[in-house]
Design a protein around this motif. Structure first.
Motif, PDB file in Angstrom:
ATOM      1  N   ARG A  69       0.801  -1.168  -0.168  1.00  0.00           N
ATOM      2  CA  ARG A  69       0.059  -0.155  -0.037  1.00  0.00           C
ATOM      3  C   ARG A  69       0.918   1.123  -0.130  1.00  0.00           C
ATOM      4  N   PRO A  70       1.657   1.438  -1.066  1.00  0.00           N
ATOM      5  CA  PRO A  70       2.541   2.792  -1.214  1.00  0.00           C
ATOM      6  C   PRO A  70       1.715   3.934  -1.115  1.00  0.00           C
ATOM      7  N   VAL A  71       2.333   4.897  -0.462  1.00  0.00           N
ATOM      8  CA  VAL A  71       2.057   6.333  -0.481  1.00  0.00           C
ATOM      9  C   VAL A  71       3.049   7.460  -0.799  1.00  0.00           C
ATOM     10  N   ILE A  72       2.882   8.335  -1.680  1.00  0.00           N
ATOM     11  CA  ILE A  72       3.683   9.431  -1.879  1.00  0.00           C
ATOM     12  C   ILE A  72       3.032  10.444  -0.898  1.00  0.00           C
ATOM     13  N   SER A  73       3.956  11.003  -0.178  1.00  0.00           N
ATOM     14  CA  SER A  73       3.442  12.185   0.660  1.00  0.00           C
ATOM     15  C   SER A  73       4.387  13.297   0.051  1.00  0.00           C
ATOM     16  N   VAL A  74       3.361  14.391  -0.205  1.00  0.00           N
ATOM     17  CA  VAL A  74       3.771  15.657  -0.876  1.00  0.00           C
ATOM     18  C   VAL A  74       3.468  17.098   0.059  1.00  0.00           C
ATOM     19  N   ASN A  75       4.545  17.524  -0.096  1.00  0.00           N
ATOM     20  CA  ASN A  75       4.494  19.016   0.659  1.00  0.00           C
ATOM     21  C   ASN A  75       4.227  20.172  -0.342  1.00  0.00           C
ATOM     22  N   GLY A  76       4.280  21.359   0.073  1.00  0.00           N
ATOM     23  CA  GLY A  76       4.054  22.325  -0.878  1.00  0.00           C
ATOM     24  C   GLY A  76       5.039  22.626  -2.029  1.00  0.00           C
ATOM     25  N   ASN A  77       6.638  22.449  -1.575  1.00  0.00           N
ATOM     26  CA  ASN A  77       7.533  22.520  -2.313  1.00  0.00           C
ATOM     27  C   ASN A  77       7.413  21.710  -3.739  1.00  0.00           C
ATOM     28  N   THR A  78       7.348  20.520  -3.299  1.00  0.00           N
ATOM     29  CA  THR A  78       7.340  19.215  -4.348  1.00  0.00           C
ATOM     30  C   THR A  78       6.060  19.458  -5.139  1.00  0.00           C
ATOM     31  N   LEU A  88       2.865  11.060 -12.586  1.00  0.00           N
ATOM     32  CA  LEU A  88       3.512   9.895 -13.430  1.00  0.00           C
ATOM     33  C   LEU A  88       4.219   8.889 -12.563  1.00  0.00           C
ATOM     34  N   LEU A  89       4.574   9.172 -11.370  1.00  0.00           N
ATOM     35  CA  LEU A  89       5.236   8.363 -10.523  1.00  0.00           C
ATOM     36  C   LEU A  89       4.090   7.575  -9.788  1.00  0.00           C
ATOM     37  N   GLN A  90       2.970   8.147  -9.548  1.00  0.00           N
ATOM     38  CA  GLN A  90       1.742   7.756  -8.992  1.00  0.00           C
ATOM     39  C   GLN A  90       1.429   6.478  -9.876  1.00  0.00           C
ATOM     40  N   LYS A  91       1.174   6.861 -11.263  1.00  0.00           N
ATOM     41  CA  LYS A  91       0.719   5.931 -12.303  1.00  0.00           C
ATOM     42  C   LYS A  91       1.706   4.848 -12.444  1.00  0.00           C
ATOM     43  N   ALA A  92       2.956   5.137 -12.261  1.00  0.00           N
ATOM     44  CA  ALA A  92       4.075   3.966 -12.710  1.00  0.00           C
ATOM     45  C   ALA A  92       4.019   3.135 -11.269  1.00  0.00           C
ATOM     46  N   CYS A  93       3.502   3.309 -10.070  1.00  0.00           N
ATOM     47  CA  CYS A  93       3.890   2.573  -9.028  1.00  0.00           C
ATOM     48  C   CYS A  93       2.442   2.096  -8.118  1.00  0.00           C
ATOM     49  N   GLY A  94       1.290   2.679  -8.471  1.00  0.00           N
ATOM     50  CA  GLY A  94      -0.297   2.489  -7.885  1.00  0.00           C
ATOM     51  C   GLY A  94       0.015   3.271  -6.757  1.00  0.00           C
ATOM     52  N   ALA A  95       0.624   4.143  -6.303  1.00  0.00           N
ATOM     53  CA  ALA A  95       0.674   4.613  -4.981  1.00  0.00           C
ATOM     54  C   ALA A  95      -0.438   5.501  -4.736  1.00  0.00           C
ATOM     55  N   LEU A 115      -3.716  21.457  -7.252  1.00  0.00           N
ATOM     56  CA  LEU A 115      -2.600  21.718  -8.266  1.00  0.00           C
ATOM     57  C   LEU A 115      -2.100  20.350  -8.638  1.00  0.00           C
ATOM     58  N   LEU A 116      -2.055  19.359  -7.641  1.00  0.00           N
ATOM     59  CA  LEU A 116      -1.829  17.876  -7.856  1.00  0.00           C
ATOM     60  C   LEU A 116      -2.886  17.156  -8.925  1.00  0.00           C
ATOM     61  N   ARG A 117      -4.061  17.584  -8.694  1.00  0.00           N
ATOM     62  CA  ARG A 117      -5.054  16.900  -9.520  1.00  0.00           C
ATOM     63  C   ARG A 117      -5.052  17.765 -10.914  1.00  0.00           C
ATOM     64  N   ASP A 118      -4.540  19.078 -11.088  1.00  0.00           N
ATOM     65  CA  ASP A 118      -4.643  19.442 -12.604  1.00  0.00           C
ATOM     66  C   ASP A 118      -3.360  19.013 -13.241  1.00  0.00           C
ATOM     67  N   ALA A 119      -2.542  18.277 -12.360  1.00  0.00           N
ATOM     68  CA  ALA A 119      -1.315  17.780 -13.219  1.00  0.00           C
ATOM     69  C   ALA A 119      -1.318  16.236 -13.360  1.00  0.00           C
ATOM     70  N   GLY A 120      -2.876  15.779 -13.006  1.00  0.00           N
ATOM     71  CA  GLY A 120      -3.010  14.375 -13.321  1.00  0.00           C
ATOM     72  C   GLY A 120      -3.030  13.435 -12.108  1.00  0.00           C
ATOM     73  N   ALA A 121      -2.771  13.903 -10.847  1.00  0.00           N
ATOM     74  CA  ALA A 121      -2.695  12.948  -9.988  1.00  0.00           C
ATOM     75  C   ALA A 121      -3.981  12.583  -9.165  1.00  0.00           C
ATOM     76  N   ASP A 122      -4.203  11.442  -8.726  1.00  0.00           N
ATOM     77  CA  ASP A 122      -5.414  11.216  -8.034  1.00  0.00           C
ATOM     78  C   ASP A 122      -4.969  11.357  -6.400  1.00  0.00           C
ATOM     79  N   VAL A 123      -5.613  12.459  -5.819  1.00  0.00           N
ATOM     80  CA  VAL A 123      -4.986  12.818  -4.528  1.00  0.00           C
ATOM     81  C   VAL A 123      -5.941  11.999  -3.295  1.00  0.00           C
ATOM     82  N   PHE A 124      -5.290  11.413  -2.521  1.00  0.00           N
ATOM     83  CA  PHE A 124      -6.157  10.856  -1.241  1.00  0.00           C
ATOM     84  C   PHE A 124      -6.262  12.205  -0.435  1.00  0.00           C
ATOM     85  N   SER A 125      -7.623  12.371   0.118  1.00  0.00           N
ATOM     86  CA  SER A 125      -7.934  13.315   0.768  1.00  0.00           C
ATOM     87  C   SER A 125      -8.777  12.849   2.078  1.00  0.00           C
ATOM     88  N   GLY A 126      -8.587  13.368   3.306  1.00  0.00           N
ATOM     89  CA  GLY A 126      -9.406  12.790   4.199  1.00  0.00           C
ATOM     90  C   GLY A 126      -8.601  12.597   5.332  1.00  0.00           C
TER      91      GLY A 126
END
Length: 126
Positions: A69-78, A88-95, A115-126
């Protein structure tokens, strides 16, 4: 306007992007200091990826792919600098992608998630 032949062109453009994102509330003001600290190491290392850093990158990629169950944890700078790459990383590893902030406000979280969603990421929220 920064001339493209300036020896620090990429660095200066990156700084402007981060400063703009700080004015918008995506990057915290403290995040600007963090980026500057990282740039200091770039100068000291000659702006080359060290062997140990490259090995750590490969290890991190392998761990993401092997995780159940991988997770990519993102801050503002990232998010400001690499939202597309995170997607792209999310799509490659399913995180899952999550926003994780030290200087957290609901508004900042919403801006970074957008910003992340506009770039194509599926953001887990909550």
């Amino acid at each position: 306007m920064i001339p493209k032949d300036h020896p620090r062109y990429t660095s200066l453009v990156t700084r402007e992007l981060l400063a703009d994102c700080a004015r918008k509330g995506i990057v915290s003001w403290e995040g600007l200091t963090s980026h500057g600290r990282g740039e200091a190491f770039d100068y000291l290392l000659g702006e080359k990826t060290s062997t140990s850093a490259h090995r750590a990158e490969l290890t991190a990629a392998a761990l993401l792919r092997a995780a159940s169950r991988p997770v990519i944890s993102v801050n503002g700078n990232t998010a400001a600098l690499a939202a597309r790459e995170i997607a792209l990383l999310q799509k490659a590893c399913g995180a899952k992608v999550e926003v994780n902030l030290f200087h957290r406000t609901p508004e900042r979280v919403q801006q970074i998630e957008a910003l992340l969603r506009d770039a194509g990421a599926d953001v887990f929220s909550g």
